[in-house]
Motif scaffolding. Structure first.
Motif, PDB file in Angstrom:
ATOM      1  N   ALA A 268       1.324  11.285   9.836  1.00 34.73           N
ATOM      2  CA  ALA A 268       1.793   9.891   9.717  1.00 34.73           C
ATOM      3  C   ALA A 268       2.441   9.441  11.022  1.00 34.73           C
ATOM      4  CB  ALA A 268       2.787   9.793   8.566  1.00 34.73           C
TER       5      ALA A 268
ATOM      6  N   SER B  89       0.834  -1.201   0.000  1.00 34.29           N
ATOM      7  CA  SER B  89       0.000   0.000   0.000  1.00 34.29           C
ATOM      8  C   SER B  89       0.869   1.251   0.000  1.00 34.29           C
ATOM      9  CB  SER B  89      -0.953  -0.001   1.203  1.00 34.29           C
ATOM     10  OG  SER B  89      -0.207   0.080   2.391  1.00 34.29           O
ATOM     11  N   LEU B  90       2.014   1.160   0.693  1.00 34.53           N
ATOM     12  CA  LEU B  90       2.938   2.294   0.724  1.00 34.53           C
ATOM     13  C   LEU B  90       3.527   2.530  -0.667  1.00 34.53           C
ATOM     14  CD1 LEU B  90       4.205   4.338   2.659  1.00 34.53           C
ATOM     15  CD2 LEU B  90       6.070   2.734   3.029  1.00 34.53           C
TER      16      LEU B  90
ATOM     17  N   HIS C 145       0.945   4.092  -2.802  1.00 31.45           N
ATOM     18  CA  HIS C 145       0.763   5.499  -2.438  1.00 31.45           C
ATOM     19  C   HIS C 145       1.911   6.356  -2.983  1.00 31.45           C
ATOM     20  CE1 HIS C 145       0.070   9.089  -0.106  1.00 31.45           C
ATOM     21  NE2 HIS C 145       1.284   8.984   0.401  1.00 31.45           N
TER      22      HIS C 145
ATOM     23  N   ARG D 206       1.619   6.680  -6.738  1.00 28.66           N
ATOM     24  CA  ARG D 206       0.522   7.581  -7.088  1.00 28.66           C
ATOM     25  C   ARG D 206       0.935   9.035  -6.885  1.00 28.66           C
ATOM     26  NH1 ARG D 206      -3.911   4.209  -4.025  1.00 28.66           N
ATOM     27  NH2 ARG D 206      -4.684   2.938  -5.717  1.00 28.66           N
ATOM     28  N   ARG D 207       1.583   9.271  -5.751  1.00 28.34           N
ATOM     29  CA  ARG D 207       2.010  10.632  -5.457  1.00 28.34           C
ATOM     30  C   ARG D 207       2.980  11.131  -6.502  1.00 28.34           C
ATOM     31  NH1 ARG D 207       4.138  10.398   0.342  1.00 28.34           N
ATOM     32  NH2 ARG D 207       5.691  11.788  -0.486  1.00 28.34           N
TER      33      ARG D 207
ATOM     34  N   ALA E  52       1.169  11.802  -9.694  1.00 28.07           N
ATOM     35  CA  ALA E  52       0.277  12.969  -9.608  1.00 28.07           C
ATOM     36  C   ALA E  52       1.040  14.280  -9.498  1.00 28.07           C
ATOM     37  CB  ALA E  52      -0.636  12.817  -8.394  1.00 28.07           C
ATOM     38  N   ASP E  53       2.328  14.176  -9.185  1.00 22.86           N
ATOM     39  CA  ASP E  53       3.140  15.391  -9.017  1.00 22.86           C
ATOM     40  C   ASP E  53       3.674  15.823 -10.387  1.00 22.86           C
ATOM     41  OD1 ASP E  53       4.950  17.352  -8.427  1.00 22.86           O
ATOM     42  OD2 ASP E  53       5.771  16.319  -6.668  1.00 22.86           O
TER      43      ASP E  53
END
Lengths: 320, 380
Positions: free
Chosen positions: B224, B3-4, B7, B10-11, B14-15
């Motif tokens: 976090a 999951s990390l 994430h 994705r980040r 998306a950047d």
């Protein structure tokens, strides 16, 4: 469930020579909204940071849901949902990906994670914005999303640090209603705010801290009882020049039994006076107005509210 | 972990800024360099006629003969046209350098014997470079042949006959035989390597420092750290972020440079070694700058980029013409790119293995130091 959901005993936190939190003790009952009030630099944020496991402390004991934070930090953190003051989100990611990530840090995954994300977004009224990037959301929506990220994993204790800062009235109402709903669902909430009306509206009990110390703690009624020797007198007078108004404030402040006197921020022709409760004779006040040639329109006297209580206890205004 | 990774990926995707920096920027660089510089290594431009004076001032007969033989060989190979040889008038012959100084001739070549040549250059840069190249070749050949003859005097006849064959027929052996090291090399090969080095340093530095800095700034790190996830696990997320960034960057640059005709190593194994050594170096840079990101209080783009650019510049990454003797070879980017050149051009794996091992050691040390600080310091 333990009798006290959160127990803080003799907490001390120092930064070098500065004592940020000084022998602070308080407890939070299960299922209540607990207001945490204090002016800037009072030690409020430090206490919150210690409570959520972000900052180490020097001495004292903290228990959350029966777990000792010093030895069972992981178990304590699993109980807590943090809604920080800043909008702590990934601006480039869609709303739902933010909630998903922060909820996943609490061990949620798969179907449970998806359901939790959908539920949290629905709770803050952002279901339709789930796929929009955070940067495309309005300030109020970002605040609501900030809350969704803190509650998606169904925490038993929710720590909200000024969650309504900078939001429009509509979003504020939405947020406050949400906090009450969380309480109804059984969550315990620690709520810090600079807005006294908010605290009065939603909190069951309130702690007031200043200079790292607990000044008072209890329900609104209990806190008001701490300062029963004070009342507020409001004198509305005909609009006057700045010089005359300043002279008025200066002279009234010097009168016996007067604690503070200040012009109202929004209405400069209104003088707010906090006086000893046994002050029955207003002639000394009236004589100042007469001497300065300021016609009085109206005089009212009222019992102290939480704002005046706060002022009386800390000597400072909440937003000072 | 999964999951990390999702994430972090994705980040990154998306950047837009990061994606531009690690994909579009190098692609544009490849595109621009590929189209504008690929022809630089082809000497197709005609030099034209260079009128040079030459004199043989060597006193020993062998050197004088060698110099004259060189002139004859140059004539045979079409390098020089000796039909136009003129005897200078006595006044000019007395001071031939004056003829160069006043622009009458491009240069004076003085064969002084024992393979020594004095080249008095004029103001025509192209003529000077051309003559320098020819004379260098002569001096090198002279030195090599002298060494061989000194060691084995009997080989003199064989060398002479080979040289004759070479001048008669270019394809037929000759004194020097050339073989290609796997590929016909181009400037693009050089830039592909240097661009990878550039990206792993800039990407690693920015990715490492900025990841933590941004999280500290926007409060996501605080959030976090308030979760039950271990601090080391959260720290690992930043290393993972650098890994993903480096992987994307390396793959994109390598693929696009291949499209534009770059060549890497000759074998699959060497190419894997090249990739892994670059990845390890990028991770080491990233791990170091994650530690920087723990302390930095201003935008890393403002403080990290300048020293990195200087480091790359001094390492010859921006241009191969920059090199400071005694310094450049020891700078990390120079060492990494030289190791890569040795691997890709000569198939020498040793230097790249050294880069790999050293990078892994630095990565482990930096990661451990960073993890220790992250665990103890109040980072959010």
């Amino acid at each position: 469930m333990p009798e006290e959901y959160v127990q803080v005993e003799h907490l001390v936190k120092r930064y070098g020579d500065v004592v940020a939190v000084d022998d602070l003790s308080f407890s939070v009952h299960p299922g209540e909204i607990f207001g945490f009030l204090g002016p800037n630099g009072a030690g409020k944020s430090t206490t919150i940071n210690v409570l959520v496991g972000l900052t180490k402390w020097n001495s004292g004991q903290i228990r959350v849901a029966g777990h000792d934070l010093a030895h069972e930090a992981k178990a304590v953190k699993a109980q807590i949902g943090l809604v920080p003051q800043e909008i702590a989100l990934y601006r480039n990611l869609p709303a739902k990906r933010n909630v998903e990530y922060f909820a996943s840090l609490y061990g949620l995954h798969g179907k449970a994670l998806k359901e939790a994300v959908a539920e949290a977004l629905a709770f803050v009224g952002l279901s339709e914005q789930a796929d929009r990037r955070v940067s495309k959301l309005s300030g109020g929506m970002q605040r609501r999303l900030n809350i969704a990220c803190g509650i998606a994993h169904h925490p038993k204790l929710i720590v909200m640090d000024e969650p309504t800062v900078g939001v429009d009235p509509q979003s504020r109402e939405h947020i406050l209603a949400g906090v009450k709903t969380l309480r109804e669902r059984g969550a315990t909430v620690i709520y810090t705010s600079h807005y006294m009306p908010e605290v009065q509206e939603i909190c069951d009990r309130i702690a007031i801290v200043d200079h790292g110390k607990l000044i008072g703690c209890g329900s609104e009624r209990e806190l008001l009882a701490l300062v029963t020797d004070q009342k507020r007198i409001r004198v509305e007078f005909a609009p006057a020049g700045e010089e005359a108004s300043a002279e008025l404030v200066k002279r009234v402040q010097l009168l016996p039994d007067i604690r503070t006197a200040a012009l109202d921020r929004e209405q400069p022709s209104l003088l707010n006076i906090d006086a000893q409760v046994d002050l029955a004779d207003y002639s000394s006040i009236l004589s100042v107005f007469i001497e300065l040639g300021l016609p009085i329109k109206q005089i009212t006297s009222e019992a102290p509210d939480l704002e005046t209580t706060f002022l009386a206890l800390t000597g400072r205004e909440l937003r000072s | 972990m999964w999951s990390l990774l999702k994430h972090v990926t994705r980040r990154l995707l998306a950047d837009r800024g990061a994606m531009f920096f690690i994909t579009l920027f190098p692609v544009l660089m490849v595109l621009i360099l590929g189209t504008s510089l690929s022809g630089l290594d082809r000497a197709e431009a005609p030099v034209g006629t260079i009128s040079a004076l030459y004199q043989v001032s060597a006193s020993d007969p062998a050197s004088a003969t060698a110099a004259r033989q060189f002139a004859v060989a140059a004539q045979k190979q079409g390098l020089a046209d000796l039909h136009d040889v003129k005897t200078l008038p006595p006044a000019a012959a007395a001071d031939p350098r004056a003829q160069v100084a006043d622009g009458s001739y491009a240069a004076l070549v003085d064969f002084q014997g024992q393979g020594r040549i004095a080249l008095y250059e004029g103001t025509d840069g192209t003529a000077n470079q051309t003559l320098e190249a020819i004379m260098h070749a002569y001096v090198n050949s002279y030195g090599a042949v002298s060494e061989v003859i000194a060691a084995d005097p009997g080989s003199a006849q064989s060398i002479v006959s080979k040289a004759d064959q070479g001048s008669a027929n270019d394809a037929g052996g000759g004194l020097v035989q050339t073989t290609l090291a796997g590929h016909s090399r181009s400037t693009m090969d050089y830039y592909a390597i240097t661009m990878l080095v550039m990206m792993l340093f800039m990407g690693g530095a920015i990715g490492g420092a900025n990841g933590l800095y941004a999280s500290r700034r926007n409060g996501t790190l605080r959030r976090a750290l308030a979760s039950p996830r271990s601090r080391l696990g959260i720290y690992g997320g930043y290393l993972l972020q650098v890994l993903v960034m480096n992987l994307v960057s390396l793959i994109v640059i390598m693929l696009f440079s291949l499209i534009f005709g770059a060549h890497y190593a000759a074998t699959v194994l060497d190419n894997i070694l090249l990739f892994v050594s670059f990845l390890a170096a990028g991770m080491a840079v990233g791990a170091i700058f994650i530690v920087v990101g723990l302390f930095i209080r201003v935008n890393p783009m403002a403080v990290v980029m300048a020293p990195i650019w200087v480091l790359l510049f001094l390492s010859g990454t921006m241009t191969q013409f920059i090199a400071i003797p005694g310094v450049t070879p020891y700078l990390p980017p120079a060492a990494i790119q030289n190791a890569a050149f040795r691997l890709t051009i000569f198939g020498e794996a040793g230097p790249s293995l050294v880069v790999l091992v050293v990078s892994l050691v630095i990565l482990v040390v930096a990661a451990l130091v960073g993890a220790l600080i992250f665990k103890r310091k109040q980072v959010a």
